[in-house]
Each structure stands twice: as C-alpha cells, then as structure tokens.
Design an enzyme around this catalytic site. Structure first.
Site, PDB file in Angstrom:
ATOM      1  N   ASP A  16       0.826  -1.209   0.000  1.00  0.00           N
ATOM      2  CA  ASP A  16       0.000   0.000   0.000  1.00  0.00           C
ATOM      3  C   ASP A  16       0.861   1.261   0.000  1.00  0.00           C
ATOM      4  O   ASP A  16       1.990   1.252   0.476  1.00  0.00           O
ATOM      5  CB  ASP A  16      -0.896  -0.031   1.241  1.00  0.00           C
ATOM      6  CG  ASP A  16      -2.043   0.954   1.125  1.00  0.00           C
ATOM      7  OD1 ASP A  16      -2.381   1.365  -0.008  1.00  0.00           O
ATOM      8  OD2 ASP A  16      -2.607   1.325   2.167  1.00  0.00           O
ATOM      9  N   HIS A  33       2.161   3.546  -9.027  1.00  0.00           N
ATOM     10  CA  HIS A  33       2.011   2.108  -9.299  1.00  0.00           C
ATOM     11  C   HIS A  33       3.176   1.596 -10.153  1.00  0.00           C
ATOM     12  O   HIS A  33       3.647   0.479  -9.958  1.00  0.00           O
ATOM     13  CB  HIS A  33       0.692   1.828 -10.025  1.00  0.00           C
ATOM     14  CG  HIS A  33      -0.518   2.085  -9.167  1.00  0.00           C
ATOM     15  ND1 HIS A  33      -0.602   1.658  -7.872  1.00  0.00           N
ATOM     16  CD2 HIS A  33      -1.692   2.718  -9.429  1.00  0.00           C
ATOM     17  CE1 HIS A  33      -1.779   2.026  -7.360  1.00  0.00           C
ATOM     18  NE2 HIS A  33      -2.448   2.673  -8.284  1.00  0.00           N
ATOM     19  N   LEU A 127      10.289 -21.169  -4.110  1.00  0.00           N
ATOM     20  CA  LEU A 127       9.333 -20.232  -3.506  1.00  0.00           C
ATOM     21  C   LEU A 127       7.959 -20.331  -4.174  1.00  0.00           C
ATOM     22  O   LEU A 127       7.859 -20.355  -5.402  1.00  0.00           O
ATOM     23  CB  LEU A 127       9.883 -18.806  -3.674  1.00  0.00           C
ATOM     24  CG  LEU A 127       9.013 -17.671  -3.169  1.00  0.00           C
ATOM     25  CD1 LEU A 127       9.031 -17.611  -1.637  1.00  0.00           C
ATOM     26  CD2 LEU A 127       9.485 -16.326  -3.731  1.00  0.00           C
TER      27      LEU A 127
HETATM   28  C1  FPP Z   1      -2.156   0.305  -3.139  1.00  0.00           C
HETATM   29  O1  FPP Z   1      -1.635   1.584  -3.339  1.00  0.00           O
HETATM   30  C2  FPP Z   1      -1.673  -0.562  -4.138  1.00  0.00           C
HETATM   31  C3  FPP Z   1      -2.454  -1.138  -5.090  1.00  0.00           C
HETATM   32  C4  FPP Z   1      -3.888  -0.914  -5.236  1.00  0.00           C
HETATM   33  C5  FPP Z   1      -1.899  -2.017  -6.057  1.00  0.00           C
HETATM   34  C6  FPP Z   1      -0.572  -2.614  -5.735  1.00  0.00           C
HETATM   35  C7  FPP Z   1       0.124  -2.699  -6.999  1.00  0.00           C
HETATM   36  C8  FPP Z   1       1.433  -2.603  -7.188  1.00  0.00           C
HETATM   37  C9  FPP Z   1       2.435  -2.548  -6.120  1.00  0.00           C
HETATM   38  C10 FPP Z   1       1.959  -2.518  -8.542  1.00  0.00           C
HETATM   39  C11 FPP Z   1       1.409  -3.583  -9.416  1.00  0.00           C
HETATM   40  C12 FPP Z   1       2.409  -4.579  -9.613  1.00  0.00           C
HETATM   41  C13 FPP Z   1       2.214  -5.676 -10.284  1.00  0.00           C
HETATM   42  C14 FPP Z   1       3.370  -6.521 -10.595  1.00  0.00           C
HETATM   43  C15 FPP Z   1       0.868  -6.085 -10.727  1.00  0.00           C
HETATM   44  P1  FPP Z   1      -2.660   2.789  -3.312  1.00  0.00           P
HETATM   45  O2  FPP Z   1      -2.750   3.351  -4.666  1.00  0.00           O
HETATM   46  O3  FPP Z   1      -3.949   2.369  -2.710  1.00  0.00           O
HETATM   47  O4  FPP Z   1      -1.920   3.769  -2.382  1.00  0.00           O
HETATM   48  P2  FPP Z   1      -2.593   4.925  -1.533  1.00  0.00           P
HETATM   49  O5  FPP Z   1      -3.177   4.255  -0.340  1.00  0.00           O
HETATM   50  O6  FPP Z   1      -1.443   5.785  -1.212  1.00  0.00           O
HETATM   51  O7  FPP Z   1      -3.616   5.600  -2.379  1.00  0.00           O
END
Ligand code: FPP
Length: 253
Positions: A16, A33, A127
């Site tokens: 997150d 992202h 893994l």
């Molecule tokens: C939360 O950050 C993260 C997600 C919704 C997606 C997680 C995805 C990745 C780390 C990248 C994707 C990688 C692959 C390989 C598919 P947020 O946007 O909710 O963060 P915020 O809470 O700051 O808004």
C-alpha cells in the site's frame, strides 16, 4: 541474536501507499504504481534468497475495481509487464507461480501469460509466489463454501473441508502479514489463512520499501512469541491443536 526463523515460512504483503507516494511528489497515482511494480521484483528476490517457502502479494483487490478505469488499466498492464519481464527469472529460480482471484476481466493475452506460467511452474519446488488479483478474502471463503455445498449436499462443512476448497487448496497458513503505507488494516486479504499471522505495519510507502527493510522485518519475526492461544511460545499450531484435543478427551473420561 536468539532468532528462531524456522517457523517463518509464509509471508503475505499488502503493498500500500503507491498513490500517496506519488502525490507527495506531485505525480499521478499511476506513476506510483509504476514505481511500485519495480519494487515487487526485488522483494521476490529477497524472499527467495531468505529461503521463505511462500510469498503472497496483494496486487489488486475486488474493491480496487471502483478506481478510475485508467488506473485499473494501468494495474492490468503492469501485471502483464511483470509476467513478461520476470518469466525467465521465475523459471530459472524454480519459483512456483500462481494468481488467485477473479481474472476474468483481464485482457486475453495477459490471461494466457498467467496460464502458461502457472502451467510451466506447477511442479516447481522453490518459492511459492502467489499474486492476489481481483481478489477478496470474503469472496474466496463464500466461493469455497458454495463449491463444497454443491459437491456435498446436506453435509456440514469442517475446517479441513474449507481448506480443501480455497483458491489454493490447503494453502499454508500465513506466518507474517506485512502492510506498507502506514494504515493498520487487513482489507479483506487472506482472512482465513492469516487467522494466526503476526502483523507488521510499516509507515514506509510501497515504492520506497527496500530489501533491507524487508529483511529487518523478517528478522524481527524471530523475536516474536507466538502462542496460538496457549501458554508455551515454543508450541506450534499443530501441537497446540493436538494438546487441546488431548485435554478435552481427558476431561470427558
Ligand atoms: C495500493 O496503493 C496498491 C495497489 C492498489 C496495487 C498494488 C500494486 C502494485 C504494487 C503494482 C502492481 C504490480 C504488479 C506486478 C501487478 P494505493 O494506490 O492504494 O496507495 P494509496 O493508499 O497511497 O492511495
């Protein structure tokens, strides 16, 4: 150091903080992202080198569907890019790759990449790397129960039965659940498998999460006392269930 890391086998991560990390730098959430997806590879590598048995990553939740379509599409693209970029390394390192969740809306090409990699790694003994995509734990449990009812009409479901009907049947319990980004929530992630997990919340936002911090968190686990509701920290979950059964039967006799 007195660290006991033998029982650390399955780590799950809620990645997150991408959006906030980008926002703080006056960039779009999408940029966060993109940076976040680069981090994934280094964390997988660290998990593998550390000798973990399983790493499960929350990449897209059922709730994430309500985000702007452009953002959803970028997350789809990042998954595809990851699969193309990491395929050879996954094979070389004998990683067993799986995606769980509802991937029906992904582009055909991406679905095929997932299928191919799952097929080509299904007998790997390294893994166990699982991506949760279009995933929600409540849905996983409901789907499992419904599947069981269909196959066993009229029968009462047990814990073992549900374990057998999860998206990955008999998925090992999560030992350590990490969430980056500062919030202290589980957000519908592996609710069944993480029932006894140790929780670790770090304020670090995912794009700046490093291998070093990851390793420090893994080592911190060795200092935790896991009692599974019992009195002895050295007792494993299985030992503790067996002890409970013994106690109950002795009380009855
Ligand atoms: C939360 O950050 C993260 C997600 C919704 C997606 C997680 C995805 C990745 C780390 C990248 C994707 C990688 C692959 C390989 C598919 P947020 O946007 O909710 O963060 P915020 O809470 O700051 O808004």
């Amino acid at each position: 150091m007195g660290l006991d890391l033998q029982n650390l086998k399955h780590v799950a991560i809620i990645m997150d903080g991408n959006g906030r990390w980008a926002g703080l730098r006056s960039h779009s959430r999408v940029w966060g992202h993109i940076r976040g997806s680069d981090i994934v590879s280094s964390i997988v590598e660290e998990a593998d080198e550390f000798g973990l048995k399983a790493l499960t990553l929350y990449a897209f939740s059922t709730e994430n569907w309500s985000r702007p379509l452009t953002e959803v599409k970028v997350l789809f693209k990042l998954l595809k890019k990851f699969l193309n970029r990491e395929r050879e390394r996954i094979l070389k390192n004998k990683i067993k790759f799986k995606v769980i969740g509802d991937v029906s809306e992904l582009p055909l090409k991406t679905k095929q990449l997932i299928k191919d990699l799952e097929r080509d790694t299904r007998n790997m003994e390294g893994l166990e790397l699982t991506f949760c995509f279009g995933y929600g734990a409540r849905k996983e449990i409901i789907d499992g129960v419904n599947q069981f009812i269909k196959q066993n009409p009229g029968k009462e479901i047990t814990e073992n039965d549900l374990n057998d009907h999860l998206y990955i049947p008999k998925m090992r319990d999560v030992d350590l659940l990490i969430r980056t980004g500062g919030d202290q929530r589980i957000s519908n992630f592996l609710l069944w498998q993480a029932a006894y997990a140790e929780l670790y919340f770090t304020p670090t936002k995912w794009p700046e999460f490093t291998r070093l911090e990851f390793r420090e968190i893994l080592e911190d686990f060795g200092n935790r006392e896991r009692r599974f509701g019992q009195v002895r920290a050295s007792q494993s979950l299985m030992e503790s269930i067996e002890q409970a059964q013994k106690n109950k039967s002795q009380l009855r006799n």
